[in-house]
Design an enzyme around this catalytic site. Structure first.
Site, mmCIF file in Angstrom:
data_model
loop_
_atom_site.group_PDB
_atom_site.id
_atom_site.type_symbol
_atom_site.label_atom_id
_atom_site.label_comp_id
_atom_site.label_asym_id
_atom_site.label_seq_id
_atom_site.Cartn_x
_atom_site.Cartn_y
_atom_site.Cartn_z
ATOM 1 N N ILE A 102 0.842 -1.210 0.000
ATOM 2 C CA ILE A 102 0.000 0.000 0.000
ATOM 3 C C ILE A 102 0.871 1.251 0.000
ATOM 4 O O ILE A 102 0.631 2.203 -0.763
ATOM 5 C CB ILE A 102 -0.947 -0.016 1.211
ATOM 6 C CG1 ILE A 102 -2.007 -1.113 1.039
ATOM 7 C CG2 ILE A 102 -1.608 1.342 1.412
ATOM 8 C CD1 ILE A 102 -2.866 -1.358 2.273
ATOM 9 N N LEU B 248 2.488 1.618 -3.481
ATOM 10 C CA LEU B 248 1.522 1.900 -4.539
ATOM 11 C C LEU B 248 0.930 3.299 -4.400
ATOM 12 O O LEU B 248 0.721 3.986 -5.403
ATOM 13 C CB LEU B 248 0.410 0.851 -4.503
ATOM 14 C CG LEU B 248 -0.576 0.842 -5.667
ATOM 15 C CD1 LEU B 248 0.144 0.636 -6.990
ATOM 16 C CD2 LEU B 248 -1.607 -0.263 -5.458
ATOM 17 N N GLU B 249 0.678 3.723 -3.173
ATOM 18 C CA GLU B 249 0.042 5.023 -2.969
ATOM 19 C C GLU B 249 0.977 6.193 -3.259
ATOM 20 O O GLU B 249 0.576 7.156 -3.923
ATOM 21 C CB GLU B 249 -0.488 5.129 -1.537
ATOM 22 C CG GLU B 249 -1.653 4.207 -1.214
ATOM 23 C CD GLU B 249 -2.966 4.656 -1.848
ATOM 24 O OE1 GLU B 249 -2.985 5.714 -2.525
ATOM 25 O OE2 GLU B 249 -3.973 3.945 -1.667
ATOM 26 N N THR B 250 2.208 6.128 -2.751
ATOM 27 C CA THR B 250 3.082 7.312 -2.865
ATOM 28 C C THR B 250 4.534 6.989 -3.189
ATOM 29 O O THR B 250 5.396 7.850 -3.014
ATOM 30 C CB THR B 250 3.065 8.125 -1.552
ATOM 31 O OG1 THR B 250 3.641 7.331 -0.491
ATOM 32 C CG2 THR B 250 1.661 8.560 -1.174
#
Length: 273
Positions: A125, A128-130
């Site tokens: 996560i 993938l997010e930042t």
């Protein structure tokens, strides 16, 4: 005298009703935004937010047409899984994730012990997010949320997010000047909505503040806390058809996104070549 009191009461009710109507109005362009924002500030003060919080967070905020453009053109989730995965994940991202798991082993041990969520899921996560915190976004959260709260498409949803963002400021977790993120108001290294920030953000580094933007322990501990709250089952698989797969869906309902987290986490688990 009674007549004067009655007229004053009627005037007060009229003004209150007019303010309420203004807050509940919406628009598809900037023409009514300033009037709406002033009415929103009055409502926020009536709800108990301090004048200082309101001015810090909403003073000088203007309509942001680029946010509306982004909202109307969300194309990535219409991609196939293969196309989305190739766009967002590569070997460098996987290898960086493995390195970060090694470097932060003690932190991930604490996270797994407290929340029961495996490090691979949290790191997937995060990446993938930042890109592991490299790209948390640079758009003003308050400006984005105010624009979307006024816009007619999802006004109720974003008015709740704007109120939650005001709570973050009121509680002293973040200064609104530092509250910058993605175009839809997501905050921090794993991109929490403001309402999720209020519910699940933790001070995991013990400095007295819940800072999901610049504190890695706070960001990752809070992410695991979120997943635990949605029912993560310790020690169980997370592939399609499992309860844990549905917990990942609580993070993001887009099927390609859920599958990308699942596959990326599996690759992070596998030994590097």
């Amino acid at each position: 005298m009674r007549k004067i009191v009655g007229l004053c009461l009627m005037a007060l009710l009229f003004m209150t009703g007019a303010s309420h109507a203004a807050v509940n109005s919406c628009g598809n362009n900037s023409s009514g935004f300033n009037q709406w924002l002033e009415a929103y500030k009055k409502q926020a003060r009536a709800e108990g937010f301090s004048p200082r919080t309101i001015e810090m967070a909403l003073g000088g905020v203007t309509y942001h047409s680029r946010v509306i453009s982004y909202d109307r053109n969300q194309k990535s989730f219409k991609m196939s899984f293969d196309d989305f995965y190739k766009l967002r994940v590569n070997n460098a991202l996987i290898n960086k994730g493995r390195k970060l798991m090694r470097e932060n082993a003690a932190l991930f041990d604490r996270i797994e012990e407290r929340f029961g969520v495996p490090r691979e899921i949290v790191v997937a996560i995060w990446g993938l997010e930042t890109g592991y915190g490299r790209n948390i976004g640079n758009m003003s959260t308050m400006r984005s949320l105010a624009t979307l709260a006024y816009d007619c498409r999802r006004a109720d949803f974003f008015r709740n997010e704007l109120r939650s963002a005001l709570l973050i400021v009121e509680k002293g977790d973040l200064d609104p000047i530092r509250m910058k993120g993605a175009w839809a108001g997501e905050l921090g290294q794993t991109q929490f909505l403001a309402s999720s920030y209020i519910k699940f953000a933790l001070d995991f580094d013990g400095d007295g503040k819940r800072d999901l933007l610049y504190s890695v322990p706070d960001a990752l501990g809070s992410t695991a806390h979120y997943l635990q709250a949605y029912g993560w089952r310790f020690g169980e698989p997370w592939g399609p058809g499992t309860p844990n797969h549905e917990v990942i869906r609580a993070w993001n309902k887009a099927g390609v996104y859920v599958k990308t987290i699942q596959v990326m986490a599996e690759k992070l688990t596998a030994p590097s070549n």
